[in-house]
Motif scaffolding. Structure first.
Motif, PDB file in Angstrom:
ATOM      1  N   UNK A 249       0.832  -1.200   0.000  1.00 45.98           N
ATOM      2  CA  UNK A 249       0.000   0.000   0.000  1.00 45.98           C
ATOM      3  C   UNK A 249       0.870   1.255   0.000  1.00 45.98           C
ATOM      4  N   UNK A 250       0.365   2.305  -0.601  1.00 41.88           N
ATOM      5  CA  UNK A 250       1.144   3.517  -0.795  1.00 41.88           C
ATOM      6  C   UNK A 250       1.028   4.486   0.365  1.00 41.88           C
ATOM      7  N   UNK A 251       2.058   5.336   0.485  1.00 42.28           N
ATOM      8  CA  UNK A 251       2.104   6.376   1.514  1.00 42.28           C
ATOM      9  C   UNK A 251       2.405   7.700   0.821  1.00 42.28           C
ATOM     10  N   UNK A 252       1.442   8.305   0.107  1.00 43.05           N
ATOM     11  CA  UNK A 252       1.726   9.532  -0.655  1.00 43.05           C
ATOM     12  C   UNK A 252       2.156  10.674   0.265  1.00 43.05           C
ATOM     13  N   UNK A 253       3.262  11.347  -0.041  1.00 47.88           N
ATOM     14  CA  UNK A 253       3.733  12.440   0.819  1.00 47.88           C
ATOM     15  C   UNK A 253       2.921  13.713   0.644  1.00 47.88           C
ATOM     16  N   UNK A 254       2.775  14.451   1.743  1.00 47.88           N
ATOM     17  CA  UNK A 254       2.202  15.798   1.684  1.00 47.88           C
ATOM     18  C   UNK A 254       3.281  16.814   1.339  1.00 47.88           C
ATOM     19  N   UNK A 255       4.497  16.511   1.752  1.00 48.92           N
ATOM     20  CA  UNK A 255       5.635  17.384   1.508  1.00 48.92           C
ATOM     21  C   UNK A 255       6.871  16.498   1.412  1.00 48.92           C
ATOM     22  N   UNK A 256       7.853  16.910   0.627  1.00 46.57           N
ATOM     23  CA  UNK A 256       9.077  16.118   0.529  1.00 46.57           C
ATOM     24  C   UNK A 256      10.297  17.026   0.625  1.00 46.57           C
ATOM     25  N   UNK A 257      11.363  16.474   1.177  1.00 47.29           N
ATOM     26  CA  UNK A 257      12.649  17.162   1.272  1.00 47.29           C
ATOM     27  C   UNK A 257      13.556  16.613   0.177  1.00 47.29           C
ATOM     28  N   UNK A 258      14.013  17.489  -0.718  1.00 48.07           N
ATOM     29  CA  UNK A 258      14.862  17.094  -1.834  1.00 48.07           C
ATOM     30  C   UNK A 258      16.108  17.973  -1.847  1.00 48.07           C
ATOM     31  N   UNK A 259      17.277  17.354  -1.918  1.00 52.54           N
ATOM     32  CA  UNK A 259      18.521  18.102  -2.060  1.00 52.54           C
ATOM     33  C   UNK A 259      18.860  18.187  -3.548  1.00 52.54           C
ATOM     34  N   UNK A 260      19.074  19.400  -4.016  1.00 48.35           N
ATOM     35  CA  UNK A 260      19.392  19.617  -5.422  1.00 48.35           C
ATOM     36  C   UNK A 260      20.659  20.450  -5.548  1.00 48.35           C
ATOM     37  N   UNK A 261      21.245  20.428  -6.728  1.00 50.30           N
ATOM     38  CA  UNK A 261      22.424  21.252  -6.991  1.00 50.30           C
ATOM     39  C   UNK A 261      22.017  22.687  -7.276  1.00 50.30           C
ATOM     40  N   UNK A 262      21.020  22.843  -8.128  1.00 50.32           N
ATOM     41  CA  UNK A 262      20.543  24.159  -8.505  1.00 50.32           C
ATOM     42  C   UNK A 262      19.020  24.203  -8.432  1.00 50.32           C
ATOM     43  N   UNK A 263      18.496  25.407  -8.258  1.00 47.87           N
ATOM     44  CA  UNK A 263      17.060  25.615  -8.297  1.00 47.87           C
ATOM     45  C   UNK A 263      16.786  27.030  -8.756  1.00 47.87           C
ATOM     46  N   UNK A 264      15.590  27.293  -9.244  1.00 42.79           N
ATOM     47  CA  UNK A 264      15.252  28.660  -9.621  1.00 42.79           C
ATOM     48  C   UNK A 264      13.992  29.096  -8.903  1.00 42.79           C
ATOM     49  N   UNK A 265      13.600  30.340  -9.137  1.00 43.83           N
ATOM     50  CA  UNK A 265      12.469  30.918  -8.415  1.00 43.83           C
ATOM     51  C   UNK A 265      11.144  30.291  -8.813  1.00 43.83           C
ATOM     52  N   UNK A 266      11.135  29.488  -9.877  1.00 47.40           N
ATOM     53  CA  UNK A 266       9.914  28.792 -10.288  1.00 47.40           C
ATOM     54  C   UNK A 266       9.805  27.410  -9.659  1.00 47.40           C
ATOM     55  N   UNK A 267      10.834  27.000  -8.904  1.00 47.71           N
ATOM     56  CA  UNK A 267      10.795  25.689  -8.264  1.00 47.71           C
ATOM     57  C   UNK A 267      11.439  24.583  -9.070  1.00 47.71           C
ATOM     58  N   UNK A 268      12.036  24.897 -10.203  1.00 47.68           N
ATOM     59  CA  UNK A 268      12.739  23.883 -10.981  1.00 47.68           C
ATOM     60  C   UNK A 268      14.042  23.503 -10.287  1.00 47.68           C
ATOM     61  N   UNK A 269      14.380  22.210 -10.293  1.00 49.91           N
ATOM     62  CA  UNK A 269      15.581  21.715  -9.636  1.00 49.91           C
ATOM     63  C   UNK A 269      16.416  20.912 -10.626  1.00 49.91           C
ATOM     64  N   UNK A 270      17.724  20.897 -10.403  1.00 49.97           N
ATOM     65  CA  UNK A 270      18.603  20.042 -11.203  1.00 49.97           C
ATOM     66  C   UNK A 270      19.635  19.398 -10.286  1.00 49.97           C
TER      67      UNK A 270
END
Length: 284
Positions: A249-270
């Motif tokens: 059974x699944x446990x869909x997250x309400x919020x997630x913590x992601x570490x990225x190298x870069x991000x922009x003001x629109x929320x895009x991550x790389x």
């Protein structure tokens, strides 16, 4: 610590604005990122650049004001944004499901976990979190999931490994956290299933092992066993065409913590400079 983002038109503008930011406050320029589509070199539009800088909240605010003012004076400001790690941690509310990523110490969102711990110790919130992760997150000592080792912070945990977070052990053995362990590969498929809004993962993996409801049903302690008997477990046995399978059974997250190298003001991550590319896309 806080992160500031200023998006402008033009590579030259980004250098001038970054210079103004660095001279105005005690901040570190993290990167000057090119934000453009695949055909950006051929497109008749200015090159979009994002200046990323970090420091304490007051310094980032001062740098932001200086950089924005200069970009606006040239008519080349696109957008700006600032968020501190404390503000990010404040988005996690009582009872939410928190998705985390990382493998040992690689790609672990350490500063967000630190901020979540600091907030709980100061305010007593958030409480009763449900935590979902796919790998081992920790260094066997102080970091990673060890920051979650406070009574009341986490109510339920679903993951592949807890050995690298020894500070959690007393809470798990003391049945203060309902703890379920499943195969890492199954958990990765669960991430993909959640991203696709599916009903779960159906597989033969785990039959006649610790994961099988006829054995332990992925239950790591008595609190988890109680949850399973009350219908709140993570796996059940089903039959399809006469074949016994397991339905995770699944446990869909309400919020997630992601570490990225870069991000922009629109929320895009790389992730190009991260040690591992994991389930960041599925979590997001």
């Amino acid at each position: 610590m806080a992160l500031g983002l200023i998006e402008v038109f033009g590579f030259t503008t980004s250098i001038v604005v970054a210079d103004a930011v660095a001279k105005a406050a005690d901040v570190t320029i993290v990167a000057l990122d090119k934000n453009k589509p695949a055909n950006g070199d051929a497109a008749e539009v200015p090159l979009l650049m994002t200046i990323k800088f970090e420091g304490d909240v007051a310094a980032v605010e001062a740098g932001m004001q200086a950089g924005v003012a200069l970009a606006e004076s040239r008519g080349l400001l696109v957008t700006s944004h600032m968020i501190s790690r404390q503000e990010a941690a404040a988005l996690v509310q009582d009872g939410m499901t928190l998705g985390m990523l990382g493998f040992v110490t690689l790609s672990v969102p350490e500063e967000l976990l630190v901020s979540l711990e600091e907030r709980f110790l100061a305010e007593g919130h958030p409480r009763d979190l449900n935590v979902f992760y796919t790998s081992a997150i920790g260094d066997g000592g102080e970091h990673g999931a060890n920051h979650l080792a406070h009574a009341g912070l986490v109510r339920r945990m679903v993951g592949a490994h807890v050995g690298l977070a020894p500070k959690l052990n007393p809470l798990i053995t003391g049945n203060q956290i309902e703890t379920f362990c499943a195969p890492q590969g199954v958990l990765v498929h669960m991430c993909r299933a959640m991203a696709g809004h599916k009903c779960g993962v159906i597989t033969h993996v785990g039959l006649k092992t610790f994961c099988d409801p006829e054995v332990e049903a992925c239950c790591f302690n008595d609190a988890a066993r109680k949850a399973h008997t009350e219908g709140r477990g993570i796996v059940q046995s089903i039959e399809i065409d006469g074949r016994r399978l397991l339905h995770y059974k699944l446990t869909p997250p309400d919020v997630c913590f992601i570490k990225a190298t870069y991000g922009d003001s629109r929320g895009n991550l790389s992730m190009e400079k991260e040690g591992l590319f994991l389930e960041q896309l599925e979590m997001a």
